[in-house]
Design a protein around this motif. Structure first.
Motif, PDB file in Angstrom:
ATOM      1  N   GLN A  83      26.210   0.227  -6.568  1.00 53.28           N
ATOM      2  CA  GLN A  83      24.860  -0.241  -6.827  1.00 53.28           C
ATOM      3  C   GLN A  83      24.485   0.083  -8.263  1.00 53.28           C
ATOM      4  O   GLN A  83      25.031   1.018  -8.857  1.00 53.28           O
ATOM      5  CB  GLN A  83      23.868   0.371  -5.850  1.00 53.28           C
ATOM      6  CG  GLN A  83      23.709   1.865  -5.968  1.00 53.28           C
ATOM      7  CD  GLN A  83      22.808   2.414  -4.879  1.00 53.28           C
ATOM      8  OE1 GLN A  83      23.076   2.222  -3.699  1.00 53.28           O
ATOM      9  NE2 GLN A  83      21.763   3.093  -5.262  1.00 53.28           N
ATOM     10  N   PRO A  84      23.555  -0.694  -8.828  1.00 53.37           N
ATOM     11  CA  PRO A  84      23.153  -0.442 -10.214  1.00 53.37           C
ATOM     12  C   PRO A  84      22.334   0.836 -10.315  1.00 53.37           C
ATOM     13  O   PRO A  84      21.700   1.258  -9.343  1.00 53.37           O
ATOM     14  CB  PRO A  84      22.317  -1.672 -10.568  1.00 53.37           C
ATOM     15  CG  PRO A  84      21.843  -2.209  -9.267  1.00 53.37           C
ATOM     16  CD  PRO A  84      22.870  -1.832  -8.242  1.00 53.37           C
ATOM     17  N   ASP A  85      22.377   1.467 -11.490  1.00 49.50           N
ATOM     18  CA  ASP A  85      21.516   2.614 -11.738  1.00 49.50           C
ATOM     19  C   ASP A  85      20.067   2.154 -11.721  1.00 49.50           C
ATOM     20  O   ASP A  85      19.768   0.996 -11.982  1.00 49.50           O
ATOM     21  CB  ASP A  85      21.845   3.243 -13.102  1.00 49.50           C
ATOM     22  CG  ASP A  85      23.181   3.961 -13.103  1.00 49.50           C
ATOM     23  OD1 ASP A  85      23.656   4.337 -12.016  1.00 49.50           O
ATOM     24  OD2 ASP A  85      23.746   4.152 -14.190  1.00 49.50           O
ATOM     25  N   GLY A  86      19.178   3.047 -11.410  1.00 52.44           N
ATOM     26  CA  GLY A  86      17.762   2.717 -11.429  1.00 52.44           C
ATOM     27  C   GLY A  86      17.115   2.939 -10.077  1.00 52.44           C
ATOM     28  O   GLY A  86      17.724   3.439  -9.139  1.00 52.44           O
ATOM     29  N   GLU A  87      15.876   2.552 -10.015  1.00 52.97           N
ATOM     30  CA  GLU A  87      15.076   2.738  -8.816  1.00 52.97           C
ATOM     31  C   GLU A  87      15.542   1.828  -7.680  1.00 52.97           C
ATOM     32  O   GLU A  87      16.045   0.734  -7.923  1.00 52.97           O
ATOM     33  CB  GLU A  87      13.601   2.438  -9.116  1.00 52.97           C
ATOM     34  CG  GLU A  87      12.978   3.385 -10.120  1.00 52.97           C
ATOM     35  CD  GLU A  87      12.896   4.804  -9.597  1.00 52.97           C
ATOM     36  OE1 GLU A  87      12.542   4.999  -8.418  1.00 52.97           O
ATOM     37  OE2 GLU A  87      13.195   5.726 -10.375  1.00 52.97           O
ATOM     38  N   ALA A  88      15.324   2.285  -6.464  1.00 52.29           N
ATOM     39  CA  ALA A  88      15.611   1.468  -5.286  1.00 52.29           C
ATOM     40  C   ALA A  88      14.611   0.320  -5.221  1.00 52.29           C
ATOM     41  O   ALA A  88      13.497   0.423  -5.752  1.00 52.29           O
ATOM     42  CB  ALA A  88      15.506   2.324  -4.027  1.00 52.29           C
ATOM     43  N   LEU A 108      29.746  -6.287   5.221  1.00 55.90           N
ATOM     44  CA  LEU A 108      28.916  -5.289   4.548  1.00 55.90           C
ATOM     45  C   LEU A 108      28.378  -5.841   3.234  1.00 55.90           C
ATOM     46  O   LEU A 108      27.199  -5.679   2.918  1.00 55.90           O
ATOM     47  CB  LEU A 108      29.729  -4.008   4.323  1.00 55.90           C
ATOM     48  CG  LEU A 108      28.987  -2.821   3.743  1.00 55.90           C
ATOM     49  CD1 LEU A 108      27.816  -2.397   4.630  1.00 55.90           C
ATOM     50  CD2 LEU A 108      29.948  -1.646   3.552  1.00 55.90           C
ATOM     51  N   ALA A 109      29.228  -6.521   2.457  1.00 56.47           N
ATOM     52  CA  ALA A 109      28.790  -7.104   1.184  1.00 56.47           C
ATOM     53  C   ALA A 109      27.714  -8.168   1.409  1.00 56.47           C
ATOM     54  O   ALA A 109      26.775  -8.278   0.614  1.00 56.47           O
ATOM     55  CB  ALA A 109      29.992  -7.693   0.437  1.00 56.47           C
ATOM     56  N   THR A 110      27.835  -8.917   2.481  1.00 60.29           N
ATOM     57  CA  THR A 110      26.826  -9.938   2.787  1.00 60.29           C
ATOM     58  C   THR A 110      25.484  -9.289   3.097  1.00 60.29           C
ATOM     59  O   THR A 110      24.445  -9.722   2.588  1.00 60.29           O
ATOM     60  CB  THR A 110      27.293 -10.810   3.977  1.00 60.29           C
ATOM     61  OG1 THR A 110      28.521 -11.448   3.613  1.00 60.29           O
ATOM     62  CG2 THR A 110      26.256 -11.854   4.339  1.00 60.29           C
ATOM     63  N   VAL A 111      25.496  -8.230   3.902  1.00 57.90           N
ATOM     64  CA  VAL A 111      24.260  -7.524   4.244  1.00 57.90           C
ATOM     65  C   VAL A 111      23.629  -6.910   2.994  1.00 57.90           C
ATOM     66  O   VAL A 111      22.409  -6.927   2.827  1.00 57.90           O
ATOM     67  CB  VAL A 111      24.531  -6.430   5.303  1.00 57.90           C
ATOM     68  CG1 VAL A 111      23.366  -5.471   5.427  1.00 57.90           C
ATOM     69  CG2 VAL A 111      24.842  -7.060   6.653  1.00 57.90           C
ATOM     70  N   LEU A 112      24.457  -6.375   2.101  1.00 60.53           N
ATOM     71  CA  LEU A 112      23.952  -5.643   0.933  1.00 60.53           C
ATOM     72  C   LEU A 112      23.894  -6.487  -0.340  1.00 60.53           C
ATOM     73  O   LEU A 112      23.673  -5.948  -1.424  1.00 60.53           O
ATOM     74  CB  LEU A 112      24.823  -4.403   0.689  1.00 60.53           C
ATOM     75  CG  LEU A 112      24.837  -3.391   1.824  1.00 60.53           C
ATOM     76  CD1 LEU A 112      25.822  -2.277   1.526  1.00 60.53           C
ATOM     77  CD2 LEU A 112      23.441  -2.835   2.077  1.00 60.53           C
ATOM     78  N   SER A 113      24.102  -7.784  -0.238  1.00 59.86           N
ATOM     79  CA  SER A 113      24.091  -8.668  -1.407  1.00 59.86           C
ATOM     80  C   SER A 113      22.850  -8.417  -2.248  1.00 59.86           C
ATOM     81  O   SER A 113      21.769  -8.238  -1.700  1.00 59.86           O
ATOM     82  CB  SER A 113      24.115 -10.123  -0.936  1.00 59.86           C
ATOM     83  OG  SER A 113      24.075 -10.986  -2.034  1.00 59.86           O
ATOM     84  N   ASP A 161      13.598  -2.691   3.285  1.00 57.32           N
ATOM     85  CA  ASP A 161      13.498  -2.509   4.742  1.00 57.32           C
ATOM     86  C   ASP A 161      14.319  -3.527   5.539  1.00 57.32           C
ATOM     87  O   ASP A 161      15.057  -3.137   6.453  1.00 57.32           O
ATOM     88  CB  ASP A 161      12.038  -2.506   5.190  1.00 57.32           C
ATOM     89  CG  ASP A 161      11.296  -1.238   4.761  1.00 57.32           C
ATOM     90  OD1 ASP A 161      11.953  -0.281   4.291  1.00 57.32           O
ATOM     91  OD2 ASP A 161      10.050  -1.215   4.886  1.00 57.32           O
ATOM     92  N   PRO A 162      14.246  -4.843   5.221  1.00 60.33           N
ATOM     93  CA  PRO A 162      15.075  -5.793   5.980  1.00 60.33           C
ATOM     94  C   PRO A 162      16.583  -5.562   5.749  1.00 60.33           C
ATOM     95  O   PRO A 162      17.379  -5.725   6.673  1.00 60.33           O
ATOM     96  CB  PRO A 162      14.657  -7.169   5.451  1.00 60.33           C
ATOM     97  CG  PRO A 162      13.379  -6.959   4.742  1.00 60.33           C
ATOM     98  CD  PRO A 162      13.327  -5.529   4.325  1.00 60.33           C
ATOM     99  N   ILE A 163      16.965  -5.157   4.560  1.00 62.33           N
ATOM    100  CA  ILE A 163      18.372  -4.867   4.272  1.00 62.33           C
ATOM    101  C   ILE A 163      18.840  -3.698   5.125  1.00 62.33           C
ATOM    102  O   ILE A 163      19.913  -3.745   5.735  1.00 62.33           O
ATOM    103  CB  ILE A 163      18.572  -4.566   2.770  1.00 62.33           C
ATOM    104  CG1 ILE A 163      18.333  -5.821   1.937  1.00 62.33           C
ATOM    105  CG2 ILE A 163      19.960  -3.988   2.499  1.00 62.33           C
ATOM    106  CD1 ILE A 163      18.263  -5.585   0.446  1.00 62.33           C
ATOM    107  N   MET A 164      18.040  -2.644   5.196  1.00 68.21           N
ATOM    108  CA  MET A 164      18.416  -1.465   5.978  1.00 68.21           C
ATOM    109  C   MET A 164      18.477  -1.792   7.469  1.00 68.21           C
ATOM    110  O   MET A 164      19.334  -1.265   8.188  1.00 68.21           O
ATOM    111  CB  MET A 164      17.460  -0.306   5.701  1.00 68.21           C
ATOM    112  CG  MET A 164      17.510   0.186   4.248  1.00 68.21           C
ATOM    113  SD  MET A 164      19.175   0.586   3.667  1.00 68.21           S
ATOM    114  CE  MET A 164      19.538   2.024   4.646  1.00 68.21           C
ATOM    115  N   ALA A 165      17.605  -2.664   7.957  1.00 68.30           N
ATOM    116  CA  ALA A 165      17.647  -3.078   9.365  1.00 68.30           C
ATOM    117  C   ALA A 165      18.936  -3.847   9.648  1.00 68.30           C
ATOM    118  O   ALA A 165      19.591  -3.634  10.680  1.00 68.30           O
ATOM    119  CB  ALA A 165      16.423  -3.927   9.708  1.00 68.30           C
TER     120      ALA A 165
END
Length: 120
Positions: A15-20, A103-108, A27-31
């Protein structure tokens, strides 16, 4: 009866550096991630998964002569870092890559690296 063999694979999430992202994005990504983890568990592929604190919390230890040097922060300077990982067991690389794709699709648009774990 032949025993089925499986290999464990590390699915590293970059993931890139920086804020979430803000909650309305995250929230939808985590679900969706929770649903994928539950599916992996149900199919016997999931070993464990973790998220990591930011790279600023890292400490790097390096042995030099009779001393161990300690440096705050990540090992390498970069624009992205490993933000977490999942360990799965799969019958082969193709099966592990399929979990990595999911996993990559969920976290795109984050990247996922799939790598076999050395077993003895």
């Amino acid at each position: 009866m032949p025993q089925e063999t499986t290999q464990q694979y590390l699915l590293s999430i970059y993931q890139p550096d920086g804020e979430a992202p803000p909650p309305e994005v995250l929230d939808p990504i985590m679900a969706n991630l929770q649903a994928l983890n539950e599916e992996m568990q149900a199919k016997g592929a999931w070993v464990f998964a973790v998220g990591l604190h930011p790279p600023s919390t890292a400490t790097v230890l390096r042995a030099k002569d009779d001393d161990v040097l300690m440096t705050d922060g990540p090992f390498a300077e970069g624009k992205e870092h490993i933000g977490g990982f999942t360990v799965v067991q799969a019958a082969d690389l193709d099966e592990a890559l399929e979990w990595g794709r999911r996993l990559a699709t969920v976290l795109s648009p984050l990247s996922v690296e799939v790598r076999p774990i050395v077993s003895e």
